[in-house]
Design an enzyme around this catalytic site. Structure first.
Site, mmCIF file in Angstrom:
data_model
loop_
_atom_site.group_PDB
_atom_site.id
_atom_site.type_symbol
_atom_site.label_atom_id
_atom_site.label_comp_id
_atom_site.label_asym_id
_atom_site.label_seq_id
_atom_site.Cartn_x
_atom_site.Cartn_y
_atom_site.Cartn_z
ATOM 1 N N HIS A 59 2.285 1.737 -3.075
ATOM 2 C CA HIS A 59 1.404 2.613 -3.844
ATOM 3 C C HIS A 59 1.929 4.042 -3.852
ATOM 4 C CE1 HIS A 59 -2.300 -0.253 -3.236
ATOM 5 N NE2 HIS A 59 -1.260 -0.847 -3.795
ATOM 6 N N ASP A 104 0.874 -1.170 0.000
ATOM 7 C CA ASP A 104 0.000 0.000 0.000
ATOM 8 C C ASP A 104 0.915 1.224 0.000
ATOM 9 O OD1 ASP A 104 -2.252 1.865 0.462
ATOM 10 O OD2 ASP A 104 -3.356 0.058 0.962
#
Length: 401
Positions: A244, A221
């Site tokens: 991310h 993430d």
């Protein structure tokens, strides 16, 4: 002569009485809790007793030792304490117990604390595999943050490895301030087909004067997420793998609210195998959402290594294109700078290297310079929408997201 000597003696005594006691310094206590020696024995009470006995001293987790964290680890009672971890703190994988807990390591309302390893061998293991597997089949499973700092100030986390967080690794929140993360390693690696989802490296905000200096993160993430209320945050010398990105947001999700992120500086990042290297995530407008203010944010000297986008602005986060067309984001972006963006993107969107979808109902004070990032083959293409003429790169239409 005798009166003179007497006066000198009195003067000397008076002077000595007024001198600060600099020659004798009381040393802070050192406490070493006794480990239970079994995963069935919760070592948290012993460690918390050590904190109570040494509230401003050092609590030592010795080399080659394992302490089992089977319940929430609160730093309550710490007043300038130091937790020196040279061994292993291992979290229990009891998914029923941890369901709904906010955090495993809870540093709330603490002024002055240091958690570090002098050797670099100290490990805090979130033991998150069972949590990832359960979440894969039950998305309502509410996993805790591994280590959060909430309403605290003057905290240092240094020279430690954090592994396999069940959810977010670190959170600095609750208007915490003066928080430093120095030379830390974070890694979440699944042994099953279930990804270690939502394992943000850091969620920062609301918090101010937060520093991350020297970090290597492997996760699934955001590497660092600058959340609502993040202010004066500096990130230097960081490597992110599988993330991310270094992300502002997401912002504007709550109806009627204005989320603000400001005074963010990133310098020296290598972004490998990430969905994006850097970017901003904004919800659209409308009655279902709020808005955002993002100002004075700089990413500088970011190296892209096989990441899908080098830079991305999403102003339709969490909704579809038709919703965003009728209710565009009203976010205000100002003094946003991307400087010295280099490297090579992944092939997924090639030859597109950036996707910059600025808020159609707001402002987009964004400027890029020194951009040399390229696709694996062909000529780099930057997709844009609602961007200023002074953006600093040549745009093609078609930005989305």
């Amino acid at each position: 002569m005798r009166p003179v000597n007497h006066l000198l003696l009195l003067a000397g005594i008076a002077a000595a009485a007024t001198l600060p006691p600099t020659r004798v310094v009381e040393r802070a206590a050192t406490c070493t809790p006794v480990a239970g020696g079994s995963g069935s024995i919760d070592d948290v009470p012993a460690i918390q007793s050590a904190i109570a006995a040494c509230p401003s001293g050092t609590i030592v987790i010795p080399p080659s030792s394992t302490y089992y964290i089977n319940s929430v680890f609160s730093f309550k009672g710490c007043a300038g304490c130091t937790l020196q971890v040279e061994g292993l703190l291992k979290v229990a994988s009891d998914t029923d117990y941890w369901n709904g807990k906010s955090a495993i390591f809870d540093m709330s309302s603490i002024t002055g604390a240091k958690v570090y390893s002098s050797t670099g061998a100290g490990v805090i293991d979130g033991n998150g595999q069972d949590a990832w597997d359960r979440f894969a089949s039950d998305s309502s499973y509410d996993r805790p943050t591994l280590f959060w700092i909430n309403g605290s100030k003057n905290v240092i986390i240094q020279n430690l490895r954090f592994k396999n967080a069940p959810n977010v690794f670190h959170s600095a929140r609750g208007d915490s301030s003066n928080i430093q993360y120095i030379d830390v390693t974070l890694d979440a690696t699944s042994k099953s087909a279930n990804l270690p989802k939502n394992t943000d490296g850091w969620d920062i905000g609301p918090a101010s004067y937060v520093t991350i200096a020297g970090a290597k993160v492997t996760n699934n993430d955001d590497c660092v997420a600058f959340k609502p209320g993040a202010n004066y945050v500096t990130v230097t010398d960081i490597t992110c793998i599988g993330s991310h990105g270094l992300s502002v947001g997401s912002l504007g999700s709550k109806a009627g609210a204005t989320d603000t992120v400001q005074n963010i500086y990133v310098n020296g990042a290598t972004m490998t195998d990430s969905t994006k290297a850097a970017g901003i995530k904004l919800y659209p407008g409308g009655s279902a959402h709020g808005t955002a203010v993002v100002r004075n944010v700089t990413w500088e000297n970011v190296v892209v290594d096989n990441s899908e986008y080098a830079f991305q602005i999403q102003s339709c986060y969490g909704e579809d294109a038709s919703y965003c067309a009728s209710s565009p984001s009203t976010a205000q972006l100002s003094d946003i700078y991307v400087k010295g963006l280099s490297g090579t993107t992944a092939s997924k969107y090639s030859p597109t290297t950036m996707n910059i979808n600025c808020p159609a109902g707001g402002t987009c004070g964004v400027e890029l310079s020194g951009v040399t990032v390229k696709p694996p083959s062909g000529t780099a293409k930057v997709l844009c929408a609602n961007t200023p003429s002074s953006l600093g790169v040549t745009c093609s239409s078609g930005a989305s997201g």
